[in-house]
Design a protein around this motif. Sequence first.
Motif, PDB file in Angstrom:
ATOM      1  N   ILE A 101      50.954  38.940  39.819  1.00  0.00           N
ATOM      2  CA  ILE A 101      49.894  38.073  39.880  1.00  0.00           C
ATOM      3  C   ILE A 101      50.219  37.213  41.112  1.00  0.00           C
ATOM      4  O   ILE A 101      49.037  36.720  41.699  1.00  0.00           O
ATOM      5  CB  ILE A 101      50.240  37.094  38.576  1.00  0.00           C
ATOM      6  CG1 ILE A 101      50.026  37.797  37.439  1.00  0.00           C
ATOM      7  CG2 ILE A 101      49.498  35.908  38.771  1.00  0.00           C
ATOM      8  CD1 ILE A 101      50.361  36.887  36.198  1.00  0.00           C
ATOM      9  N   ASP A 140      48.464  39.000  43.960  1.00  0.00           N
ATOM     10  CA  ASP A 140      46.957  38.815  43.880  1.00  0.00           C
ATOM     11  C   ASP A 140      46.599  37.579  44.359  1.00  0.00           C
ATOM     12  O   ASP A 140      45.468  37.555  44.962  1.00  0.00           O
ATOM     13  CB  ASP A 140      46.622  39.215  42.247  1.00  0.00           C
ATOM     14  CG  ASP A 140      46.725  40.663  42.082  1.00  0.00           C
ATOM     15  OD1 ASP A 140      46.589  41.419  43.032  1.00  0.00           O
ATOM     16  OD2 ASP A 140      46.733  41.010  40.755  1.00  0.00           O
ATOM     17  N   LEU A 144      40.808  36.974  40.060  1.00  0.00           N
ATOM     18  CA  LEU A 144      41.990  36.800  39.424  1.00  0.00           C
ATOM     19  C   LEU A 144      41.487  37.078  37.681  1.00  0.00           C
ATOM     20  O   LEU A 144      42.264  37.634  36.883  1.00  0.00           O
ATOM     21  CB  LEU A 144      42.786  35.632  39.384  1.00  0.00           C
ATOM     22  CG  LEU A 144      43.465  35.569  40.966  1.00  0.00           C
ATOM     23  CD1 LEU A 144      43.914  33.893  40.881  1.00  0.00           C
ATOM     24  CD2 LEU A 144      44.319  36.377  41.006  1.00  0.00           C
ATOM     25  N   LYS A 145      40.479  36.551  37.405  1.00  0.00           N
ATOM     26  CA  LYS A 145      40.002  36.729  36.066  1.00  0.00           C
ATOM     27  C   LYS A 145      39.684  38.110  35.495  1.00  0.00           C
ATOM     28  O   LYS A 145      39.816  38.661  34.686  1.00  0.00           O
ATOM     29  CB  LYS A 145      38.663  35.691  35.673  1.00  0.00           C
ATOM     30  CG  LYS A 145      39.093  34.192  35.797  1.00  0.00           C
ATOM     31  CD  LYS A 145      37.754  33.519  35.369  1.00  0.00           C
ATOM     32  CE  LYS A 145      38.037  31.937  35.091  1.00  0.00           C
ATOM     33  NZ  LYS A 145      36.699  31.253  35.026  1.00  0.00           N
ATOM     34  N   ARG A 146      39.037  38.750  36.763  1.00  0.00           N
ATOM     35  CA  ARG A 146      38.697  40.190  36.445  1.00  0.00           C
ATOM     36  C   ARG A 146      39.818  41.117  36.241  1.00  0.00           C
ATOM     37  O   ARG A 146      39.943  42.046  35.515  1.00  0.00           O
ATOM     38  CB  ARG A 146      37.807  40.842  37.573  1.00  0.00           C
ATOM     39  CG  ARG A 146      37.408  42.153  37.619  1.00  0.00           C
ATOM     40  CD  ARG A 146      36.986  42.590  38.837  1.00  0.00           C
ATOM     41  NE  ARG A 146      38.098  42.984  39.822  1.00  0.00           N
ATOM     42  CZ  ARG A 146      38.514  43.982  39.910  1.00  0.00           C
ATOM     43  NH1 ARG A 146      38.676  44.910  39.126  1.00  0.00           N
ATOM     44  NH2 ARG A 146      39.383  44.079  41.087  1.00  0.00           N
ATOM     45  N   LYS A 147      41.017  40.591  36.868  1.00  0.00           N
ATOM     46  CA  LYS A 147      42.366  41.382  36.850  1.00  0.00           C
ATOM     47  C   LYS A 147      43.219  41.092  35.679  1.00  0.00           C
ATOM     48  O   LYS A 147      44.231  41.787  35.458  1.00  0.00           O
ATOM     49  CB  LYS A 147      43.181  41.211  38.222  1.00  0.00           C
ATOM     50  CG  LYS A 147      42.513  41.974  39.524  1.00  0.00           C
ATOM     51  CD  LYS A 147      43.480  41.962  40.918  1.00  0.00           C
ATOM     52  CE  LYS A 147      42.889  43.145  41.982  1.00  0.00           C
ATOM     53  NZ  LYS A 147      43.868  43.101  42.839  1.00  0.00           N
ATOM     54  N   SER A 148      42.812  40.131  35.001  1.00  0.00           N
ATOM     55  CA  SER A 148      43.705  39.647  34.059  1.00  0.00           C
ATOM     56  C   SER A 148      43.586  40.798  32.865  1.00  0.00           C
ATOM     57  O   SER A 148      44.663  40.558  32.145  1.00  0.00           O
ATOM     58  CB  SER A 148      42.931  38.327  33.269  1.00  0.00           C
ATOM     59  OG  SER A 148      41.752  38.527  32.732  1.00  0.00           O
ATOM     60  N   VAL A 149      42.734  41.547  32.900  1.00  0.00           N
ATOM     61  CA  VAL A 149      42.731  42.618  32.014  1.00  0.00           C
ATOM     62  C   VAL A 149      43.962  43.522  32.096  1.00  0.00           C
ATOM     63  O   VAL A 149      44.462  44.045  31.363  1.00  0.00           O
ATOM     64  CB  VAL A 149      41.436  43.569  31.939  1.00  0.00           C
ATOM     65  CG1 VAL A 149      41.380  44.882  30.905  1.00  0.00           C
ATOM     66  CG2 VAL A 149      40.253  42.659  31.528  1.00  0.00           C
ATOM     67  N   TYR A 150      43.963  43.938  33.581  1.00  0.00           N
ATOM     68  CA  TYR A 150      45.249  44.620  33.973  1.00  0.00           C
ATOM     69  C   TYR A 150      46.414  44.032  33.445  1.00  0.00           C
ATOM     70  O   TYR A 150      47.491  44.772  33.221  1.00  0.00           O
ATOM     71  CB  TYR A 150      45.116  44.965  35.311  1.00  0.00           C
ATOM     72  CG  TYR A 150      43.672  45.772  35.658  1.00  0.00           C
ATOM     73  CD1 TYR A 150      43.332  46.879  35.518  1.00  0.00           C
ATOM     74  CD2 TYR A 150      43.018  45.050  36.536  1.00  0.00           C
ATOM     75  CE1 TYR A 150      42.082  47.318  35.475  1.00  0.00           C
ATOM     76  CE2 TYR A 150      41.707  45.512  36.938  1.00  0.00           C
ATOM     77  CZ  TYR A 150      41.353  46.743  36.587  1.00  0.00           C
ATOM     78  OH  TYR A 150      40.269  47.473  36.746  1.00  0.00           O
ATOM     79  N   TYR A 151      46.454  42.650  33.559  1.00  0.00           N
ATOM     80  CA  TYR A 151      47.960  41.846  33.650  1.00  0.00           C
ATOM     81  C   TYR A 151      48.248  42.279  32.121  1.00  0.00           C
ATOM     82  O   TYR A 151      49.595  42.113  31.737  1.00  0.00           O
ATOM     83  CB  TYR A 151      47.658  40.407  33.686  1.00  0.00           C
ATOM     84  CG  TYR A 151      47.386  40.052  35.372  1.00  0.00           C
ATOM     85  CD1 TYR A 151      47.295  41.123  36.180  1.00  0.00           C
ATOM     86  CD2 TYR A 151      46.612  38.911  35.535  1.00  0.00           C
ATOM     87  CE1 TYR A 151      47.255  40.583  37.457  1.00  0.00           C
ATOM     88  CE2 TYR A 151      46.229  38.591  36.824  1.00  0.00           C
ATOM     89  CZ  TYR A 151      46.574  39.443  37.846  1.00  0.00           C
ATOM     90  OH  TYR A 151      46.426  39.139  39.040  1.00  0.00           O
ATOM     91  N   LEU A 152      47.293  42.187  31.129  1.00  0.00           N
ATOM     92  CA  LEU A 152      47.623  42.465  29.634  1.00  0.00           C
ATOM     93  C   LEU A 152      48.585  43.772  29.512  1.00  0.00           C
ATOM     94  O   LEU A 152      49.430  43.740  28.609  1.00  0.00           O
ATOM     95  CB  LEU A 152      46.508  42.551  28.969  1.00  0.00           C
ATOM     96  CG  LEU A 152      45.731  41.299  28.699  1.00  0.00           C
ATOM     97  CD1 LEU A 152      44.249  41.364  27.838  1.00  0.00           C
ATOM     98  CD2 LEU A 152      46.504  40.074  27.818  1.00  0.00           C
TER      99      LEU A 152
END
Length: 581
Positions: A203, A206, A217-225
């Motif tokens: 994070i 990014d 960052l919102k778009r990548k939040s799915v990957y963080y999950l």
Amino acid sequence: MLKSLIDESEISKKVYLVAFLVISLASFLSFSNVISGDFVADDIFYVVENESIKSLFNPDIFFSKEHLTRNFVNFNNYRPIYFFALSIEYALFGLDPRGYHLVNIFLHIVNSFLLYSLTIKYTNKKILALLTALIFVVHPIHTEAVSNITGLSEVLTAFFLLLATWSYSKSKSLDFYYLSSLACYLLAIMSKESGVVLLGVIILLDICSNSLNINELKRKSVYYLGYLFTFLAYLAFKLSIRGAILNSKTSVFAEGQVRERLYTMSLAFIEYFRLLVWPSKLIAFYDIFIIPIVKEPTIFVVGALCLIFGLLITGIVLLKYERGLAFSILFFFGTISVVSNIFFDVGVIMAERFLYFPSISICLITALGFYFLINKENNLKFIAIGLFILVFFSLIIRTYIRNLDWLTQESVRVAFLRDAPESPRVAVMQYDKVIELFNLGQVQAAIDLAKEVVKKNPNYALVHYKLGTMLESQGNQQEALSSFARAKELRPNNLEMRNAYAMSLLNNGAFLEAKAELESIIQEDPKIAEPHNYLGVIYINLELYSQAEKEFEKALAINPNYKAAEFNLFKLKEIMQKKSK
């Protein structure tokens, strides 16, 4: 996958190859002298005496409900990949420490090269990447992790973390690279729990590489999950195997004392900063005598807290202006946080090995400074190059010298005695040396060292007891009695020490005192054979033969194979026969 570490569209293969060779050369210049080192310190427990790693496919490595080393049963660590790696090393090298050392050094080289590759990936600056990797590969703070065989946990965890980060940087969607990153993340956590920091690192990367683009960052939040679910799956699995999530069953700090932790660890952080910036004094084991527990906010604590919070605020502010520095500062605090004792007690107040992965921060900060100066179009460029060469070789020399302290058990002991004479662990190491000397037949040297230890540590009961045993073996009964008396005074509930004291009284002719002590021991635990035997000897000296016979028979009833009691009973019957005539 490894071929993709080289981005052919940006930088030629030759540049990467040269960088790898330079990094490897720097590593061997720094660590080559440790290859001949022996198993030392925790290596004995984790490798030499660890039966669980001596079978390559031992299910206990993954499913044991307890720690796999007998000396660390109070720690609830669950590190199956680390122990599996040790089992592979054992299958390859047996108990030849050279192979283990070579593996640590090789992984350290690979980690440095991964750092080089990642720095290029995120900055597109070849010189900055090389400077960062070179400082990392020779930094003296890494000696405990690289030179100490059990430091494999740190080096292996960092390897999986760096590989997971690199895989993430290559992923474009839920593709092969992303899944590889998740797999490496799981392997990192299962090598050592501090691998959990990866999600925060990703994070932060990014944030620093996307100029605080909230939509991105919102778009990548799915990957963080995906990383979050991987971590939760690990916790669930550990809980099912070990029955608990936290590692340590012992605590450095009193339960609930958050302020105490904060005050104390503020000073530990200052020591961490010193070790990263000026690693002149390195210590193998840190305890509360080196970093004392602080219960009140002293002026030093206030100053340390101001510095720490000042750096944190600076890191956050720099996100807007200088993201390289911001990343470095925030990376350090994020990666060290899990072993900082702030959020939970890790059972160790601090350790140099904890800095292996977080030290990337100081390496990057230092490289950024040199890179800035080298790019100047004036004499500063040449001064910076000369200064970097001086710093670089100074670090190599310091690392090389520090490695000498990790070569043997004796060198570890001598170094710790030199660097931390105030620690009680010194006495423990000295006691181990006493045992070693005694077992080698150097009894007088062992006695002299034991006397030195008890002079500096008069309340160390075990050394008094061992000193008494050695003096007794040399026929010095009176001095032995003094040592046994002191041991008994310090450990009044230790029946073994009390038994030795009673025997010493007997050897010195103090029959009535010995009798009283033995009767007291028997009253507390009548199922020990030795006190009955010694009491029988006393009764013989007091010419109370029938009572002596009863005591020898009691000793043999408890232990039928007790040869001393059997012999004494035989001699007693001879005496009784002569008396009857």
